[in-house]
Structure formats: C-alpha cells, structure tokens
Enzyme design. Structure first.
Site, PDB file in Angstrom:
ATOM      1  N   THR A 129      36.597  63.488  -8.599  1.00 18.54           N
ATOM      2  CA  THR A 129      37.944  63.145  -8.138  1.00 18.54           C
ATOM      3  C   THR A 129      38.111  61.648  -7.912  1.00 18.54           C
ATOM      4  O   THR A 129      39.195  61.101  -8.117  1.00 18.54           O
ATOM      5  CB  THR A 129      38.262  63.905  -6.835  1.00 18.54           C
ATOM      6  OG1 THR A 129      38.221  65.316  -7.096  1.00 18.54           O
ATOM      7  CG2 THR A 129      39.640  63.553  -6.295  1.00 18.54           C
ATOM      8  N   SER A 144      32.784  67.690 -11.267  1.00 17.53           N
ATOM      9  CA  SER A 144      31.474  68.144 -10.798  1.00 17.53           C
ATOM     10  C   SER A 144      31.339  69.655 -10.782  1.00 17.53           C
ATOM     11  O   SER A 144      30.220  70.180 -10.750  1.00 17.53           O
ATOM     12  CB  SER A 144      31.165  67.565  -9.407  1.00 17.53           C
ATOM     13  OG  SER A 144      31.895  68.203  -8.393  1.00 17.53           O
ATOM     14  N   THR A 187      32.979  66.068  -5.417  1.00 18.51           N
ATOM     15  CA  THR A 187      32.574  66.687  -4.156  1.00 18.51           C
ATOM     16  C   THR A 187      32.163  68.146  -4.284  1.00 18.51           C
ATOM     17  O   THR A 187      31.430  68.653  -3.438  1.00 18.51           O
ATOM     18  CB  THR A 187      33.711  66.594  -3.119  1.00 18.51           C
ATOM     19  OG1 THR A 187      34.871  67.269  -3.612  1.00 18.51           O
ATOM     20  CG2 THR A 187      34.050  65.139  -2.823  1.00 18.51           C
ATOM     21  N   ASP A 188      32.614  68.833  -5.338  1.00 10.02           N
ATOM     22  CA  ASP A 188      32.349  70.270  -5.449  1.00 10.02           C
ATOM     23  C   ASP A 188      30.861  70.590  -5.451  1.00 10.02           C
ATOM     24  O   ASP A 188      30.438  71.600  -4.871  1.00 10.02           O
ATOM     25  CB  ASP A 188      32.989  70.846  -6.718  1.00 10.02           C
ATOM     26  CG  ASP A 188      34.487  71.027  -6.586  1.00 10.02           C
ATOM     27  OD1 ASP A 188      35.028  70.740  -5.504  1.00 10.02           O
ATOM     28  OD2 ASP A 188      35.124  71.453  -7.578  1.00 10.02           O
TER      29      ASP A 188
END
Length: 311
Positions: free
Chosen positions: A17, A59, A92-93
């Site tokens: 992101t 990710s 971040t995932d």
C-alpha cells in the site's frame, strides 16, 4: 565529499500500500517506483540512502518464493560492511510473516526495519512518508543495534518476533507479544508446504486430511482457548503425525500462553498425546513461518519442539 560519520541505509522496496495508487476502478495497485521513495525521503542529514528496488507486489500475493527473495536481499545488503542498516518497504497484509522469516535468519547487530502504510501514496493524508522517515531514523540509530528485526509503524516500534497486524485501517496497525529470539540461519523455505487449520465448534477432520493428502509436511492448528480441540481433530492429528507430518498447536486467542492443560475430550493434553507440538507464544501466521524454516533445515522433531516451547 562523504563525511566519515555518514551512515548508509539500504532501502528495499517490495510494493504494498505504501507504493499504491488508485486505479480508475478504485482498486489500489502498487505503482510508485522505488526511486520516488529515495527522492522524497526525509532522511537525517548524516544518512545516505541506497535503493534496492526488488519487486512491486501486493503483499497478499506474497509466496515463500518472494519472502525468500526479500531475506536474500537483506543478506546481500549485510554482506557489505559499509551498510549500517536496512529498511524494507512491505505491504501490511503479510509483513508479520516476512519479518519473522528475516528475523530467523538475521544474525547481525545492524538493524533491519520493516515499514509500510495503511493509506496509499495518493491519499490526501498518506501515512507512508512518515513511516518511512521513522524507519530510516530507527535503522540509523546505534541504539537499534542488536535488537533483531523491527517493525516501525505509526509511531510504534514492535519486535518482528511475536508481531501481528491488529487493525485493518488504524495508523497504528501493529502490536506484538513477547517471544524469545534466537537465530536459525539462512535457508530457503520455498517448496516446503505448511498449512494452517483454524478450529471451531463442530470442526471435523476434512481440512486436516485434505492438507495432508495435498502434500503438507507441516500443519499449524489455530486451536481454541489455550490450545484445545475435539476428539475428531485429535484422531486426525494422530493420523497426520503417523504419516510423518509435523503438527504444531497455537491458539486463535490473541493474548496469553498456549499450554496443554485440558484432557479427556480433545483438549491440549490429548493433542500432545497424539503427537502435536505446542507453540507457547507464537500465533499461527508466524508459527507457520518458523515451522517451514525448521522443516527446510531438516531439523529433528526434538529440536522443533524446543524451538516452539521457547518461542
């Protein structure tokens, strides 16, 4: 002329992101070139930035192949004695998984810092630039040496070991639980299949049996409570262990230790009796990475048990 006190920080970009912009249909895609981060980064005056534009991906699409590539990029950077630290920009995932893998391999006092963003680069108030600035400063700080891999996010610093994403949109998106840190060493995990099975009331053996049939060499059970299941799951674990599959028990509860406490009806005591190992502190996402790394290293079962009891 470069001052002798200047620090060199390698910035490894992987997408996510923080590099994302909205497409005409509203979906966010990683489109920002790595050089833009270097050009716009607010680094301390005594820090030189060196770009390694490794990949550009969401990710959630990360596989063990990409995670191995990131770990290798860190190792390559650390092989250069002029490098003082590494910052990795990551979605971040799955940041907690990749950070865990790198932390298992990072046997160096120099800092490695992961960061990213909850808001895309073209948001009216993006959080990525501030996170990048903080991560660079952290990687350049001598006080960060010897702390292992860190996640710098939303004005918080969390050790990679035990970290997890705790909010989908809040700018302080990560938290962590205490977990002991030791280094396993370099080893690619691509090709090692480890699956996660979440347990719930009335869960049966369908998923466990399917993963074993699909070639899993390890299973992580996201169990109930302090690490409990039911008799059907216990029987499936017994079959899986007999087939040579390593089974590790974690909990779907966010906080607290996992322990074999209950027995007689499929509890943790019964799972251990069936051959499962207990992950005392790590939750499923990072337990999966640790188990894959241990299996890739061809670690004996006794060593695997020791790693999880101490992690």
């Amino acid at each position: 002329m470069r001052d002798v006190a200047t620090k060199t920080i390698v910035v490894v970009t992987t997408g996510g992101t923080i590099a994302g912009t909205a497409s005409p249909d509203g979906a966010i895609h990683p489109t920002v070139d790595g050089s833009a981060f270097i050009a716009n980064a607010k680094a301390p005056a005594d820090v030189d930035l060196r770009l390694h534009d490794l990949m550009s991906t969401d990710s959630a699409r990360m596989s063990f192949v990409e995670m191995d590539s990131i770990a290798a990029a860190v190792a390559t950077a650390m092989a250069d004695e002029s490098v003082d630290g590494v910052v990795i920009l990551h979605g971040t995932d799955t940041m907690q998984e990749t950070a865990m893998l790198v932390d298992l391999q990072h046997d160096d006092a120099r800092p490695v810092v992961f960061t990213g963003a909850q808001r895309p680069a073209d948001h009216s108030e993006p959080d990525g630039p501030g996170n990048l600035t903080a991560a660079i400063a952290l990687a350049a700080d001598v006080e960060s040496r010897g702390r292992g891999v860190l996640i710098s996010f939303g004005d918080e610093v969390v050790p990679a070991r035990g970290a997890r994403k705790v909010h989908t949109t809040d700018l302080r998106g990560f938290d962590g639980t205490a977990a002991a840190r030791k280094v396993l060493g370099r080893c690619a995990i691509a090709g090692t299949r480890v699956d996660i099975v979440t347990l719930y009331p009335d869960v049966d053996a369908t998923a466990i049996d399917a993963y074993v049939a699909g070639g899993a060499s390890g299973l992580v059970l996201e169990a109930m409570g302090s690490g409990n299941a039911n008799p059907t799951v216990v029987d499936a674990v017994r079959r899986s262990v007999a087939a040579g599959v390593t089974v590790v028990v974690t909990s779907r509860v966010h906080e607290g230790p996992v322990a074999a406490t209950y027995g007689g009806g499929g509890g943790g005591v019964d799972l251990v009796a069936a051959g499962a190992l207990v992950s005392t502190n790590l939750r499923a996402s990072q337990a999966r990475i640790l188990l894959a790394a241990l299996l890739a290293h061809k670690s004996p079962q006794a060593d695997i048990a020791d790693w999880f009891s101490a992690s």
